[in-house]
Enzyme design. Sequence first.
Site, PDB file in Angstrom:
ATOM      1  N   GLU A 172      70.309  -6.459  26.381  1.00  0.00           N
ATOM      2  CA  GLU A 172      70.661  -5.323  27.208  1.00  0.00           C
ATOM      3  C   GLU A 172      71.660  -4.110  26.489  1.00  0.00           C
ATOM      4  O   GLU A 172      72.553  -4.929  26.126  1.00  0.00           O
ATOM      5  CB  GLU A 172      70.770  -6.102  28.234  1.00  0.00           C
ATOM      6  CG  GLU A 172      70.166  -4.433  29.324  1.00  0.00           C
ATOM      7  CD  GLU A 172      70.087  -5.085  31.001  1.00  0.00           C
ATOM      8  OE1 GLU A 172      69.877  -6.409  31.343  1.00  0.00           O
ATOM      9  OE2 GLU A 172      69.884  -4.499  31.440  1.00  0.00           O
TER      10      GLU A 172
ATOM     11  N   HIS B 123      69.634   0.632  37.161  1.00  0.00           N
ATOM     12  CA  HIS B 123      68.751  -0.054  37.244  1.00  0.00           C
ATOM     13  C   HIS B 123      68.430  -0.449  38.696  1.00  0.00           C
ATOM     14  O   HIS B 123      67.164  -1.273  38.844  1.00  0.00           O
ATOM     15  CB  HIS B 123      68.205  -0.597  35.905  1.00  0.00           C
ATOM     16  CG  HIS B 123      68.586  -2.031  35.614  1.00  0.00           C
ATOM     17  ND1 HIS B 123      69.043  -3.069  36.988  1.00  0.00           N
ATOM     18  CD2 HIS B 123      68.907  -3.001  34.682  1.00  0.00           C
ATOM     19  CE1 HIS B 123      69.352  -3.896  36.150  1.00  0.00           C
ATOM     20  NE2 HIS B 123      69.551  -3.638  35.023  1.00  0.00           N
TER      21      HIS B 123
ATOM     22  N   HIS C   1      73.731 -10.889  23.809  1.00  0.00           N
ATOM     23  CA  HIS C   1      72.492 -10.281  24.891  1.00  0.00           C
ATOM     24  C   HIS C   1      72.280  -9.181  24.106  1.00  0.00           C
ATOM     25  O   HIS C   1      73.055  -8.393  24.093  1.00  0.00           O
ATOM     26  CB  HIS C   1      72.728 -10.488  26.710  1.00  0.00           C
ATOM     27  CG  HIS C   1      72.473  -9.871  27.386  1.00  0.00           C
ATOM     28  ND1 HIS C   1      69.991  -9.519  27.823  1.00  0.00           N
ATOM     29  CD2 HIS C   1      72.534  -8.780  28.368  1.00  0.00           C
ATOM     30  CE1 HIS C   1      69.996  -9.062  28.154  1.00  0.00           C
ATOM     31  NE2 HIS C   1      71.392  -8.844  29.063  1.00  0.00           N
TER      32      HIS C   1
ATOM     33  N   HIS D  84      69.889 -13.534  32.210  1.00  0.00           N
ATOM     34  CA  HIS D  84      68.744 -13.504  32.824  1.00  0.00           C
ATOM     35  C   HIS D  84      67.863 -12.345  31.575  1.00  0.00           C
ATOM     36  O   HIS D  84      66.644 -12.136  32.728  1.00  0.00           O
ATOM     37  CB  HIS D  84      69.287 -12.610  33.689  1.00  0.00           C
ATOM     38  CG  HIS D  84      69.245 -10.958  33.427  1.00  0.00           C
ATOM     39  ND1 HIS D  84      69.086  -9.641  33.915  1.00  0.00           N
ATOM     40  CD2 HIS D  84      69.998 -10.602  32.213  1.00  0.00           C
ATOM     41  CE1 HIS D  84      69.191  -8.373  33.544  1.00  0.00           C
ATOM     42  NE2 HIS D  84      70.551  -9.347  32.948  1.00  0.00           N
TER      43      HIS D  84
ATOM     44  N   ASP E 140      75.906 -12.537  30.830  1.00  0.00           N
ATOM     45  CA  ASP E 140      76.091 -11.685  32.020  1.00  0.00           C
ATOM     46  C   ASP E 140      76.136 -12.617  33.358  1.00  0.00           C
ATOM     47  O   ASP E 140      76.292 -12.646  34.606  1.00  0.00           O
ATOM     48  CB  ASP E 140      75.070 -11.202  32.188  1.00  0.00           C
ATOM     49  CG  ASP E 140      74.734  -9.503  31.535  1.00  0.00           C
ATOM     50  OD1 ASP E 140      75.231  -9.104  32.163  1.00  0.00           O
ATOM     51  OD2 ASP E 140      72.968  -9.658  31.539  1.00  0.00           O
TER      52      ASP E 140
ATOM     53  N   TYR F 265      75.376  -9.461  43.186  1.00  0.00           N
ATOM     54  CA  TYR F 265      74.912  -9.319  41.530  1.00  0.00           C
ATOM     55  C   TYR F 265      74.261 -10.494  41.396  1.00  0.00           C
ATOM     56  O   TYR F 265      72.442 -10.982  40.466  1.00  0.00           O
ATOM     57  CB  TYR F 265      76.055  -9.846  40.642  1.00  0.00           C
ATOM     58  CG  TYR F 265      75.987 -10.180  39.506  1.00  0.00           C
ATOM     59  CD1 TYR F 265      76.105  -9.106  38.517  1.00  0.00           C
ATOM     60  CD2 TYR F 265      75.794 -11.561  38.511  1.00  0.00           C
ATOM     61  CE1 TYR F 265      76.000  -8.704  36.878  1.00  0.00           C
ATOM     62  CE2 TYR F 265      75.050 -11.002  37.587  1.00  0.00           C
ATOM     63  CZ  TYR F 265      75.714 -10.015  36.335  1.00  0.00           C
ATOM     64  OH  TYR F 265      75.818  -9.533  35.145  1.00  0.00           O
TER      65      TYR F 265
ATOM     66  N   HIS G 273      80.480  -8.724  33.073  1.00  0.00           N
ATOM     67  CA  HIS G 273      80.990  -7.520  34.394  1.00  0.00           C
ATOM     68  C   HIS G 273      82.397  -8.506  35.442  1.00  0.00           C
ATOM     69  O   HIS G 273      81.913 -10.144  35.443  1.00  0.00           O
ATOM     70  CB  HIS G 273      80.258  -7.509  35.023  1.00  0.00           C
ATOM     71  CG  HIS G 273      78.994  -6.550  34.382  1.00  0.00           C
ATOM     72  ND1 HIS G 273      78.769  -5.687  33.603  1.00  0.00           N
ATOM     73  CD2 HIS G 273      77.751  -7.151  33.430  1.00  0.00           C
ATOM     74  CE1 HIS G 273      77.952  -5.695  33.211  1.00  0.00           C
ATOM     75  NE2 HIS G 273      77.010  -6.328  32.948  1.00  0.00           N
TER      76      HIS G 273
ATOM     77  N   ASP H  58      74.091  -2.894  28.325  1.00  0.00           N
ATOM     78  CA  ASP H  58      75.090  -2.424  28.488  1.00  0.00           C
ATOM     79  C   ASP H  58      76.224  -3.046  27.479  1.00  0.00           C
ATOM     80  O   ASP H  58      77.321  -3.067  27.569  1.00  0.00           O
ATOM     81  CB  ASP H  58      75.385  -2.963  30.148  1.00  0.00           C
ATOM     82  CG  ASP H  58      74.993  -3.881  30.306  1.00  0.00           C
ATOM     83  OD1 ASP H  58      73.880  -4.481  30.458  1.00  0.00           O
ATOM     84  OD2 ASP H  58      75.174  -4.168  31.173  1.00  0.00           O
TER      85      ASP H  58
HETATM   86 FE1  FEO Z   1      71.953  -7.808  31.508  1.00  0.00          FE
HETATM   87 FE2  FEO Z   1      75.472  -6.987  31.704  1.00  0.00          FE
HETATM   88  O1  FEO Z   1      73.212  -7.114  30.811  1.00  0.00           O
END
Ligand code: FEO
Length: 398
Positions: free
Chosen positions: A80, A24, A78, A144, A163, A191, A224, A82
């Site tokens: 999102e 993104h 979370h 986040h 995250d 990041y 991640h 991913d």
């Molecule tokens: Fe906020 Fe790794 O997604």
Amino acid sequence: MQAIKVTDKIYWVGAIDWNVRDFHGYSTNKGTTYNAFLILDKKTALIDTVKKEFYPEMLSRIKSVIDPQKIDLIISNHAELDHSGSLKSAIADIKPEHVYASTLGAANLKAHLGQDLPVEIIPNGGSLDLGEDSLTFIESRMLHWPDSMICLLKKANILFCNDIFGMHYASSYRFDDEVSERDWLYEAKKYYANIILPYSKIVTAFLGQVTKLGIKPSVICPDHGPIWRKDPQKIVNLYAEFAAQKNRNKVIVIYDTMWGSTEKMACSVTDGLISAGVEVKQMSLHATHRSDAATELLDAAGLIIGTPVLNQEIYPSLGDLITYFKGLKKQNLIGAAFGSYGWSDGAINGLETIMKEKLGVEIAAPCVKSRFVPTEEKLKECFELGRAVGLKVSEKNK
Ligand code: FEO
């Protein structure tokens, strides 16, 4: 594909995305990983899932340890995509007893994946007994997303933090002690700068809350990048430092150029900064992605922007950068503007105003404007602009 053992009872069952280059709007030059974790106890739990197209990889890694249908609980920290893109498929294949998310997580998961998603709410501070160990849940709102949550495997003292404390870094290695700090430090900064920076005040409060609760994990498992097992406190301390926004004696000069005039000016600005004794990063947007510019912004005390004038406006790449930087809400910047024009210089004054009003930059010297190619006199003005910003930054950072 194989799962990777974190401890006797915890396995990494995520996916490695070697080739993603745009996340993104963030340039992920080193790819990323989507980390998911399996906890084996009387109740078996899966913490988070992976991006939709990596579901077969996650499932295959789970199968290397257990029959997926033996998973009792899925935790979604979370919403999102991913981390939740595979959730629907996982629920269909695993048929868990329960799927849990935070209050806002449940709402956001349903908004993404359908109102019929069988997700239950786990309250802030709530816990789940797994048999020998238990999970405690703490909301990490706006770190986040509003729905973000972390969970601590209590007796094992292992934190699953989604995250935060992560980075976009694809590697064949899973642990911090397997990759050199030289390789991961820039990615950790990048990041933070691109994802967490706008929420720095929340980071500080959150770290305070975690300390108050007496949480000092022996292993930190982000969603991640590397798992922190050698020195988990290192990334926690780095976050405290990033969040405090203690700027270095450093100024970044960012510009774009049409026919080379603005670039000539940028070089003189940089010379002036160097003469003032500050560290400088000069970045042309022809060669630098906005997310790398943001990484350099993270610990900079000064920001100088240069633009050519195109159709009476600032150059489009600078418009993109300013919009991006505005969202990152970097604090305590000193700076100035400069640029070249042909027959209308208003956009350069406008750039100075935008820097002041939208980016909160304290302007240390009036903007320098050059009609077409800068003369020696104009380049001297650019030098003085750089020097004035450099001296002010040094004075403030004493
Ligand atoms: Fe906020 Fe790794 O997604």
